[in-house]
Design a protein around this motif. Structure first.
Motif, PDB file in Angstrom:
ATOM      1  N   HIS A 172     -17.578  20.023 -10.940  1.00 44.22           N
ATOM      2  CA  HIS A 172     -18.006  19.392 -12.181  1.00 44.22           C
ATOM      3  C   HIS A 172     -18.705  18.054 -11.956  1.00 44.22           C
ATOM      4  O   HIS A 172     -18.981  17.330 -12.920  1.00 44.22           O
ATOM      5  CB  HIS A 172     -16.812  19.207 -13.116  1.00 44.22           C
ATOM      6  N   CYS A 173     -18.983  17.713 -10.721  1.00 44.47           N
ATOM      7  CA  CYS A 173     -19.785  16.522 -10.420  1.00 44.47           C
ATOM      8  C   CYS A 173     -21.245  16.941 -10.328  1.00 44.47           C
ATOM      9  O   CYS A 173     -21.584  17.830  -9.544  1.00 44.47           O
ATOM     10  CB  CYS A 173     -19.342  15.901  -9.096  1.00 44.47           C
ATOM     11  N   PRO A 174     -22.144  16.351 -11.105  1.00 46.38           N
ATOM     12  CA  PRO A 174     -23.554  16.728 -11.033  1.00 46.38           C
ATOM     13  C   PRO A 174     -24.147  16.604  -9.635  1.00 46.38           C
ATOM     14  O   PRO A 174     -25.090  17.319  -9.285  1.00 46.38           O
ATOM     15  CB  PRO A 174     -24.232  15.751 -12.008  1.00 46.38           C
ATOM     16  N   LEU A 175     -23.588  15.718  -8.820  1.00 45.09           N
ATOM     17  CA  LEU A 175     -24.093  15.522  -7.465  1.00 45.09           C
ATOM     18  C   LEU A 175     -23.357  16.378  -6.437  1.00 45.09           C
ATOM     19  O   LEU A 175     -23.688  16.326  -5.252  1.00 45.09           O
ATOM     20  CB  LEU A 175     -23.972  14.044  -7.079  1.00 45.09           C
ATOM     21  N   SER A 176     -22.363  17.134  -6.879  1.00 39.61           N
ATOM     22  CA  SER A 176     -21.534  17.924  -5.955  1.00 39.61           C
ATOM     23  C   SER A 176     -20.971  17.054  -4.841  1.00 39.61           C
ATOM     24  O   SER A 176     -20.960  17.429  -3.665  1.00 39.61           O
ATOM     25  CB  SER A 176     -22.333  19.097  -5.376  1.00 39.61           C
ATOM     26  N   ASN A 177     -20.510  15.868  -5.212  1.00 37.52           N
ATOM     27  CA  ASN A 177     -19.928  14.965  -4.223  1.00 37.52           C
ATOM     28  C   ASN A 177     -18.751  15.628  -3.505  1.00 37.52           C
ATOM     29  O   ASN A 177     -17.965  16.359  -4.122  1.00 37.52           O
ATOM     30  CB  ASN A 177     -19.438  13.682  -4.899  1.00 37.52           C
ATOM     31  N   ASN A 178     -18.628  15.355  -2.222  1.00 42.37           N
ATOM     32  CA  ASN A 178     -17.547  15.927  -1.412  1.00 42.37           C
ATOM     33  C   ASN A 178     -16.270  15.120  -1.622  1.00 42.37           C
ATOM     34  O   ASN A 178     -15.745  14.480  -0.706  1.00 42.37           O
ATOM     35  CB  ASN A 178     -17.944  15.938   0.065  1.00 42.37           C
ATOM     36  N   ILE A 179     -15.758  15.178  -2.842  1.00 42.50           N
ATOM     37  CA  ILE A 179     -14.664  14.300  -3.253  1.00 42.50           C
ATOM     38  C   ILE A 179     -13.386  14.505  -2.433  1.00 42.50           C
ATOM     39  O   ILE A 179     -12.817  13.522  -1.926  1.00 42.50           O
ATOM     40  CB  ILE A 179     -14.399  14.460  -4.761  1.00 42.50           C
ATOM     41  N   PRO A 180     -12.898  15.724  -2.237  1.00 45.98           N
ATOM     42  CA  PRO A 180     -11.672  15.871  -1.440  1.00 45.98           C
ATOM     43  C   PRO A 180     -11.808  15.307  -0.032  1.00 45.98           C
ATOM     44  O   PRO A 180     -10.848  14.740   0.510  1.00 45.98           O
ATOM     45  CB  PRO A 180     -11.438  17.388  -1.418  1.00 45.98           C
ATOM     46  N   ASP A 181     -13.002  15.435   0.554  1.00 46.36           N
ATOM     47  CA  ASP A 181     -13.186  14.953   1.921  1.00 46.36           C
ATOM     48  C   ASP A 181     -13.071  13.437   1.994  1.00 46.36           C
ATOM     49  O   ASP A 181     -12.389  12.896   2.877  1.00 46.36           O
ATOM     50  CB  ASP A 181     -14.552  15.400   2.466  1.00 46.36           C
ATOM     51  N   TRP A 182     -13.768  12.726   1.062  1.00 45.71           N
ATOM     52  CA  TRP A 182     -13.660  11.267   1.193  1.00 45.71           C
ATOM     53  C   TRP A 182     -12.351  10.711   0.653  1.00 45.71           C
ATOM     54  O   TRP A 182     -11.934   9.617   1.044  1.00 45.71           O
ATOM     55  CB  TRP A 182     -14.876  10.518   0.669  1.00 45.71           C
ATOM     56  N   LEU A 183     -11.640  11.475  -0.160  1.00 41.20           N
ATOM     57  CA  LEU A 183     -10.283  11.072  -0.511  1.00 41.20           C
ATOM     58  C   LEU A 183      -9.361  11.193   0.693  1.00 41.20           C
ATOM     59  O   LEU A 183      -8.534  10.299   0.965  1.00 41.20           O
ATOM     60  CB  LEU A 183      -9.765  11.939  -1.667  1.00 41.20           C
ATOM     61  N   MET A 184      -9.491  12.286   1.439  1.00 42.54           N
ATOM     62  CA  MET A 184      -8.674  12.473   2.635  1.00 42.54           C
ATOM     63  C   MET A 184      -8.935  11.356   3.647  1.00 42.54           C
ATOM     64  O   MET A 184      -8.005  10.777   4.219  1.00 42.54           O
ATOM     65  CB  MET A 184      -8.968  13.826   3.280  1.00 42.54           C
ATOM     66  N   LEU A 185     -10.212  11.037   3.868  1.00 36.57           N
ATOM     67  CA  LEU A 185     -10.562   9.988   4.832  1.00 36.57           C
ATOM     68  C   LEU A 185     -10.039   8.625   4.379  1.00 36.57           C
ATOM     69  O   LEU A 185      -9.606   7.811   5.206  1.00 36.57           O
ATOM     70  CB  LEU A 185     -12.082   9.949   5.020  1.00 36.57           C
ATOM     71  N   THR A 186     -10.059   8.374   3.072  1.00 34.17           N
ATOM     72  CA  THR A 186      -9.515   7.117   2.553  1.00 34.17           C
ATOM     73  C   THR A 186      -8.014   7.055   2.768  1.00 34.17           C
ATOM     74  O   THR A 186      -7.466   6.022   3.179  1.00 34.17           O
ATOM     75  CB  THR A 186      -9.847   6.974   1.055  1.00 34.17           C
TER      76      THR A 186
END
Length: 481
Positions: A59-73
């Motif tokens: 549901h992100c218009p940019l298809s951001n890799n949200i789970p990946d950068w949450l994991m890295l954070t």
């Protein structure tokens, strides 16, 4: 991935960054949320369930890799988190602040039911601010320079996103904007308490350091024509956005004291930037000491009511013809406005503006929701004999925006537009009816979100590259023959 760094949504409650008290934030235009400290950002990122089908990304218009950068954070690998976040988003520090996450990524988080969503936007902002602080954000350095140049009309999010993507490929990019600063509505339309202007200026300066050339105070059609730009550049992108306020049609609309939202917000933002703003200083576009009524229910209306509060309005009332559940603006913004003292009158619409030469009231009628319209939303209907009047010294209309007449402005009658006045494009190539002239952003899709403008800017940069590459290949074949 360490086994104890994720899946903490069961044990850890959702937590936003600290929000300044309403009484304090009413006094200034500073951002209302503090930044996450490192431990809290990692803790909240660790609530991510790392699900197999991440609806946040879908549901992100940019298809951001949200789970990946949450994991890295969560694992403390913040430089890598920034690399992932910026790989799909040219302005993560801006989207982290102003995207309506409650309607997009966070609103579709799979752990939303029962546990509340991950605070995606705040973590995104934290990642990028940490990257800037540590010098990880660098200007574009293309692997090689190309001779072809592209002219971009409009220095808003779509134009700047396209400019950066094209510079990454080595093109010579020139951005033309009618205003004296780059950023478009990011600078002049969105108040500081949502997006401080140094955040936008920092990003536009970074693009300039990467080789993007700016031409401010350049009005296409008067300062320079579209045909001139086509002669200067190998391709042209129209990314002007939409700025023309939608009219409100009711008696008394010509009274003094009734203003379009963008005029009001621009005056306030220019004042905050230190510009001379006569219309603010003489009280015309200044809400101080006034009873303010804002008409509309979108994010622009929320910007107006919260700006009026900070300017010292005696009272601020927002009229919206539907109920709270059906308003288009962010529910988070509504809650913030209510905290700050805004009076929302749901299911109310203006019937007439009243006053003797100058508005002193808005006569309204009550509404009820009837059967759904073509979009599936319940159509508002007037309740008979329900009129009442709201006292008002200043009325602001925030009913949305329409495109200006670009063929007439640009002196290009052959530029085709849709029946809504938006620029018509071939959606496969994103090219207009003029060869080598492309269009993207709100001027194509109509008034929309900043994140969609960024997406369109990235997409059109690819289409421009395809066009120029095909053109070069054809020229090379002809010369070889």
């Amino acid at each position: 991935m360490t086994t104890d760094s994720m899946l903490k949504f069961v044990q850890t409650a959702k937590r936003m960054p600290a929000k300044r008290a309403a009484d304090a934030r009413r006094q200034d235009f500073d951002e209302i949320y503090d930044e996450f400290v490192t431990d809290h950002a990692a803790e909240q990122a660790g609530r991510c369930s790392q699900c197999g089908v991440p609806y946040c990304q879908v549901h992100c218009p940019l298809s951001n890799n949200i789970p990946d950068w949450l994991m890295l954070t969560a694992e403390g690998r913040l430089e890598e988190a920034y690399e992932v976040a910026s790989a799909t988003n040219n302005f993560p520090e801006i989207c982290g602040r102003i995207c309506p996450q409650d309607r997009l990524c966070e609103g579709n988080c799979v752990i939303e039911k029962g546990f509340e969503s991950v605070t995606i936007g705040s973590v995104e902002k934290y990642i990028t601010e940490t990257a800037f602080e540590n010098g990880w954000v660098k200007p574009v350095k293309p692997p090689r320079e190309r001779d072809e140049s592209i002219g971009v009309i409009g220095g808003g999010p779509a134009g700047l996103a396209a400019a950066e993507q094209l510079r990454k490929r080595g093109y010579q990019v020139h951005v033309y904007d009618r205003y004296d600063r780059m950023g478009g509505l990011l600078i002049y339309g969105i108040p500081n308490f949502k997006l401080e202007k140094d955040v936008v200026e920092r990003r536009s300066a970074l693009l300039a350091d990467g080789g993007v050339v700016y031409h401010p105070n350049t009005d296409i059609g008067s300062t320079v024509t579209l045909e001139d730009l086509r002669g200067r550049h190998d391709a042209v992108l129209i990314a002007t956005g939409v700025y023309k306020a939608r009219d409100i049609k009711c008696p008394g609309v010509g009274l003094d004291g009734i203003y379009p939202a963008l005029d009001y917000l621009t005056a306030s933002n220019r004042k905050g930037l230190g510009d001379a703003v006569p219309a603010f200083d003489d009280g015309t576009l200044n809400a101080q000491g006034k009873r303010v009524v804002v008409i509309g229910g979108g994010d622009t209306a929320m910007d107006c009511v919260r700006t009026a509060v900070r300017q010292g309005a005696v009272s601020v009332t927002c009229l919206y013809r539907r109920d709270r559940a059906n308003m288009p603006g962010s529910q988070r913004e509504v809650a913030n406005a209510e905290d700050e003292g805004v009076d929302f009158q749901w299911l109310s619409a203006p019937e007439a503006f009243v006053g003797d030469g100058r508005v002193d009231g808005v006569r309204c009628h009550r509404m009820r929701l009837g059967v759904p319209d073509a979009t599936g939303r319940q159509a508002p209907q007037v309740v008979e004999d329900s009129s009442y009047t709201v006292d008002c010294d200043m009325a602001i209309t925030a009913l949305g925006f329409d495109p200006e007449d670009l063929p007439a402005m640009f002196g290009a009658k052959e530029l085709e537009v849709s029946r809504w006045g938006t620029v018509r494009i071939d959606f496969r190539t994103m090219m207009t009816s003029l060869d080598g002239v492309f269009a993207a952003g709100d001027i194509v899709r109509g008034a929309s979100l900043v994140v969609w403008a960024v997406r369109d800017g990235r997409d059109v940069a690819d289409r421009i590259h395809d066009y120029l590459a095909a053109k070069a290949e054809t020229a090379s074949a002809r010369s070889a023959a």
